[in-house]
Design a protein around this motif. Structure first.
Motif, mmCIF file in Angstrom:
data_model
loop_
_atom_site.group_PDB
_atom_site.id
_atom_site.type_symbol
_atom_site.label_atom_id
_atom_site.label_comp_id
_atom_site.label_asym_id
_atom_site.label_seq_id
_atom_site.Cartn_x
_atom_site.Cartn_y
_atom_site.Cartn_z
ATOM 1 N N LEU A 127 0.835 -1.216 0.000
ATOM 2 C CA LEU A 127 0.000 0.000 0.000
ATOM 3 C C LEU A 127 0.861 1.254 0.000
ATOM 4 O O LEU A 127 0.444 2.304 -0.492
ATOM 5 C CB LEU A 127 -0.945 -0.006 1.204
ATOM 6 N N ASP A 128 2.079 1.127 0.550
ATOM 7 C CA ASP A 128 2.981 2.266 0.607
ATOM 8 C C ASP A 128 3.449 2.694 -0.785
ATOM 9 O O ASP A 128 3.998 3.784 -0.942
ATOM 10 C CB ASP A 128 4.197 1.904 1.461
ATOM 11 N N THR A 129 3.246 1.832 -1.780
ATOM 12 C CA THR A 129 3.614 2.216 -3.153
ATOM 13 C C THR A 129 2.525 3.058 -3.801
ATOM 14 O O THR A 129 2.709 3.539 -4.924
ATOM 15 C CB THR A 129 3.857 0.975 -4.035
ATOM 16 N N LEU A 130 1.384 3.196 -3.126
ATOM 17 C CA LEU A 130 0.252 3.941 -3.691
ATOM 18 C C LEU A 130 0.044 5.218 -2.897
ATOM 19 O O LEU A 130 0.129 5.201 -1.664
ATOM 20 C CB LEU A 130 -1.026 3.099 -3.639
ATOM 21 N N PRO A 131 -0.270 6.312 -3.554
ATOM 22 C CA PRO A 131 -0.472 7.562 -2.813
ATOM 23 C C PRO A 131 -1.831 7.611 -2.114
ATOM 24 O O PRO A 131 -2.804 7.011 -2.571
ATOM 25 C CB PRO A 131 -0.403 8.629 -3.911
ATOM 26 N N GLY A 132 -1.835 8.325 -1.009
ATOM 27 C CA GLY A 132 -3.115 8.706 -0.416
ATOM 28 C C GLY A 132 -3.741 7.733 0.546
ATOM 29 O O GLY A 132 -4.912 7.896 0.895
ATOM 30 N N TRP A 133 -3.000 6.741 1.013
ATOM 31 C CA TRP A 133 -3.591 5.781 1.942
ATOM 32 C C TRP A 133 -3.263 6.146 3.384
ATOM 33 O O TRP A 133 -2.109 6.435 3.725
ATOM 34 C CB TRP A 133 -3.097 4.366 1.663
ATOM 35 N N THR A 134 -4.276 6.092 4.234
ATOM 36 C CA THR A 134 -4.093 6.134 5.676
ATOM 37 C C THR A 134 -4.018 4.685 6.154
ATOM 38 O O THR A 134 -4.807 3.849 5.709
ATOM 39 C CB THR A 134 -5.284 6.847 6.349
ATOM 40 N N VAL A 135 -3.065 4.397 7.039
ATOM 41 C CA VAL A 135 -2.885 3.019 7.505
ATOM 42 C C VAL A 135 -2.917 2.991 9.037
ATOM 43 O O VAL A 135 -2.108 3.645 9.691
ATOM 44 C CB VAL A 135 -1.557 2.429 6.997
ATOM 45 N N HIS A 136 -3.881 2.224 9.546
ATOM 46 C CA HIS A 136 -4.006 2.046 10.995
ATOM 47 C C HIS A 136 -3.618 0.612 11.365
ATOM 48 O O HIS A 136 -4.052 -0.346 10.706
ATOM 49 C CB HIS A 136 -5.450 2.281 11.453
ATOM 50 N N VAL A 137 -2.842 0.497 12.430
ATOM 51 C CA VAL A 137 -2.425 -0.824 12.917
ATOM 52 C C VAL A 137 -2.737 -0.877 14.415
ATOM 53 O O VAL A 137 -1.843 -0.691 15.249
ATOM 54 C CB VAL A 137 -0.919 -1.054 12.664
ATOM 55 N N PRO A 138 -3.993 -1.085 14.766
ATOM 56 C CA PRO A 138 -4.341 -1.077 16.194
ATOM 57 C C PRO A 138 -3.636 -2.217 16.923
ATOM 58 O O PRO A 138 -3.441 -3.298 16.383
ATOM 59 C CB PRO A 138 -5.867 -1.263 16.200
ATOM 60 N N GLY A 139 -3.308 -1.932 18.180
ATOM 61 C CA GLY A 139 -2.637 -2.938 18.996
ATOM 62 C C GLY A 139 -3.549 -3.544 20.039
ATOM 63 O O GLY A 139 -3.130 -4.415 20.805
ATOM 64 N N HIS A 140 -4.797 -3.079 20.059
ATOM 65 C CA HIS A 140 -5.740 -3.577 21.074
ATOM 66 C C HIS A 140 -7.154 -3.388 20.534
ATOM 67 O O HIS A 140 -7.419 -2.390 19.830
ATOM 68 C CB HIS A 140 -5.555 -2.782 22.384
ATOM 69 N N PRO A 141 -8.076 -4.285 20.891
ATOM 70 C CA PRO A 141 -9.459 -4.146 20.377
ATOM 71 C C PRO A 141 -10.093 -2.798 20.710
ATOM 72 O O PRO A 141 -10.880 -2.270 19.909
ATOM 73 C CB PRO A 141 -10.197 -5.302 21.062
ATOM 74 N N ASP A 142 -9.749 -2.211 21.852
ATOM 75 C CA ASP A 142 -10.353 -0.925 22.209
ATOM 76 C C ASP A 142 -9.888 0.209 21.299
ATOM 77 O O ASP A 142 -10.488 1.288 21.294
ATOM 78 C CB ASP A 142 -10.026 -0.566 23.661
ATOM 79 N N GLU A 143 -8.812 -0.010 20.580
ATOM 80 C CA GLU A 143 -8.333 1.029 19.653
ATOM 81 C C GLU A 143 -9.060 0.965 18.307
ATOM 82 O O GLU A 143 -8.974 1.901 17.504
ATOM 83 C CB GLU A 143 -6.826 0.877 19.437
ATOM 84 N N VAL A 144 -9.748 -0.129 18.059
ATOM 85 C CA VAL A 144 -10.345 -0.334 16.741
ATOM 86 C C VAL A 144 -11.503 0.640 16.492
ATOM 87 O O VAL A 144 -11.576 1.279 15.438
ATOM 88 C CB VAL A 144 -10.822 -1.795 16.580
ATOM 89 N N GLU A 145 -12.407 0.752 17.455
ATOM 90 C CA GLU A 145 -13.606 1.558 17.193
ATOM 91 C C GLU A 145 -13.290 3.027 16.915
ATOM 92 O O GLU A 145 -13.814 3.580 15.935
ATOM 93 C CB GLU A 145 -14.621 1.449 18.333
#
Lengths: 302, 226
Positions: free
Chosen positions: A130-148
């Motif tokens: 995805l880093d080869t494409l412009p304009g993407w936001t990338v989230h990598v949550p480390g805990h279920p409470d961070e997902v929502e």
């Protein structure tokens, strides 16, 4: 760290949050390719036109999402990581990016959450791709409470967002958004991404280093890293749960005007691990278990 | 000024340098004219209207006919045709929706328009809009497997507002035994195969009703015509 709000796994939080959003926001639509389609069955009963299972057709899954977005809807696309990012990669590039439309992609499986399935179900290169494409936001949550909170913000927007869900998780949730300084030290910075935090904290116990936590890696919080480095020394260990060095160029950009040292830890680039077993087994192979991390980090700061 | 189909050749010829795709482009010109002149609710005045019909040129190769029709219908200043493929021109050898008002998708890599068309039809249906979605593909383009994911899906979902026009000019390297229409029919589509130069036959095929299922119009182009 915050008090845990849920005992759900990340995937369940994702399904529940999106199902609720379907009730609240007529722009939201869900596209699946069989995986998790059953979990969205109740929502599909309520919104049959906006919960679409395309069958095992991943190219169509992204194409359909692009078409939905062209009509003004906000598609949420979900599958196992290799089938969401790798198989339909040209559709991500053209049916979303080139059409200049947005979507929320939510993967499950991480790099090797369930290695009994072998290499076909592992995709440690997802964020690098995805880093080869412009304009993407990338989230990598480390805990279920961070997902929502991450997901709610993504649903309310219109851009291209990748939410990397995993069965691996830290013991506690942290605030989402900017990088969070978890531990203050004077000798360099260890930047832990998503579910790598607990292992990093264990590996750095007793070391005089700052530990920084990231649940969002694109955009990269350059200011947060610079501030952490300013409070310590320009020596950075980057620990990511996917392909080693995926964010190395971001660290280099952050410190472009500062002589610095960088060590990138993550899933090995130089070999395919032909083994099954558990995710913990694979952590050890890639040096991402607490013991392996401790060796690499202590060696770097030695 | 009002332009007619007779103006298309002169507009077409203002774009030079992609002669390799002259055949591809010339194969589409009558279909495009009938769609824009007699079938679709699309005009320069409604390019942002959510209730407009959508035309998706999936086969982005050889867009000279497409640009000529867009110019004839007032979407483009005809003088822009003289600039095509230059750095500052919005007109390239593959269309870009961001650069040209009225172009619904960026195309070029084959096999993307049908998936986008299915999604567009689903999005319009979810919003209770009556707009039509027409996707133009080539018989060679149908070699791409992504089309067949979309063909099967559209048939199962009964997307009656979706029409595919397949230009059959014999470009597919291995052909389509039994005809292109059969590939769609087996997935539940209505089909019609017509002379791709016969405007009235094309019009009848595009305006026929087929409740509950998508339709394909196979427009046959004979090589000797080109």
């Amino acid at each position: 760290m915050t008090t845990q709000q849920t005992d759900k796994i990340m995937r369940t939080v994702f399904v529940d949050t999106v199902s609720a959003a379907l009730d609240e926001d007529p722009r939201i639509a869900v596209v699946t390719a069989d995986i998790s389609a059953g979990a969205f069955a109740p929502a599909r009963e309520r919104h049959p036109d906006r919960v679409i299972n395309v069958g095992i057709r991943e190219q169509a899954m992204i194409g359909v999402a692009g078409g939905l977005a062209l009509t003004g809807l906000r598609p949420v696309v979900h599958s196992y990581t290799p089938f969401l990012v790798e198989r339909p990669f040209e559709q991500l590039k053209l049916d979303l990016g080139h059409q200049d439309v947005g979507a929320v992609l939510a993967s499950i499986g991480g790099s090797y959450d369930d290695p009994v399935w072998g290499r076909t179900h592992q995709a440690p290169g997802d964020v690098a791709l995805l880093d080869t494409l412009p304009g993407w936001t990338v989230h990598v949550p480390g805990h279920p409470d961070e997902v929502e909170p991450l997901l709610r913000a993504a649903l309310a927007g219109s851009g291209r967002v990748y939410l990397r869900l995993s069965a691996r998780e830290n013991g506690s949730a942290l605030p989402t958004g900017e990088f969070t300084l978890v531990r203050k030290g004077s000798r360099g910075v260890v930047l832990a991404v998503g579910p790598m935090l607990d292992g990093v904290l264990a590996a750095t116990a007793g070391l005089d280093v700052s530990v920084l936590y990231a649940s969002t890696v694109r955009p990269f919080d350059h200011a947060g890293l610079r501030a952490a480095v300013a409070g310590a020394t320009p020596e950075v260990v980057l620990v990511e749960p996917y392909l080693a060095g995926t964010s190395a160029h971001q660290v280099s950009e952050t410190l472009a005007d500062v002589p610095h040292r960088l060590r990138s830890l993550g899933v090995s680039r130089d070999r395919e691990v032909r083994a099954y077993g558990t995710a913990t087994d694979h952590d050890a192979v890639h040096g991402l278990d607490p013991a392996g991390l401790a060796v690499a980090i202590r060696d770097f700061f030695h | 000024m009002t332009r007619t189909t007779h103006d298309l050749a002169a507009l077409f010829e203002r774009m030079t340098g992609d002669e390799k795709h002259t055949w591809a482009a010339a194969s589409t010109v009558d279909v495009l004219w009938v769609l824009y002149d007699r079938v679709l609710n699309i005009s320069p005045d409604n390019v942002d209207d959510p209730d407009r019909d959508r035309f998706l040129l999936s086969k982005g190769h050889g867009p000279m006919a497409y640009y000529a029709v867009l110019a004839a219908k007032g979407f483009l200043d005809p003088d822009l045709l003289d600039t095509w493929t230059t750095f500052d021109s919005p007109l390239g050898q593959h269309p870009d929706r961001v650069l040209v008002p009225g172009v619904e998708i960026g195309a070029g890599s084959l096999g993307h328009g049908l998936g986008l068309g299915v999604g567009t039809a689903l999005g319009l249906r979810a919003q209770r809009r009556e707009s039509r979605v027409v996707v133009l593909v080539g018989d060679g383009e149908l070699d791409e497997g992504s089309n067949h994911e979309a063909i099967a899906l559209a048939g199962r979902l009964g997307l009656e507002r979706l029409t595919v026009v397949a230009i059959d000019n014999g470009s597919a390297s291995h052909g389509w035994p039994g005809g292109i229409a059969r590939r769609f029919e087996v997935e539940g589509w209505h089909s019609a195969t017509v002379d791709g130069r016969d405007h009235d036959a094309l019009h009848r095929a595009f305006t026929a009703h087929h409740p509950g299922r998508p339709s394909v119009v196979v427009a046959t182009i004979h090589a000797e015509e080109l």
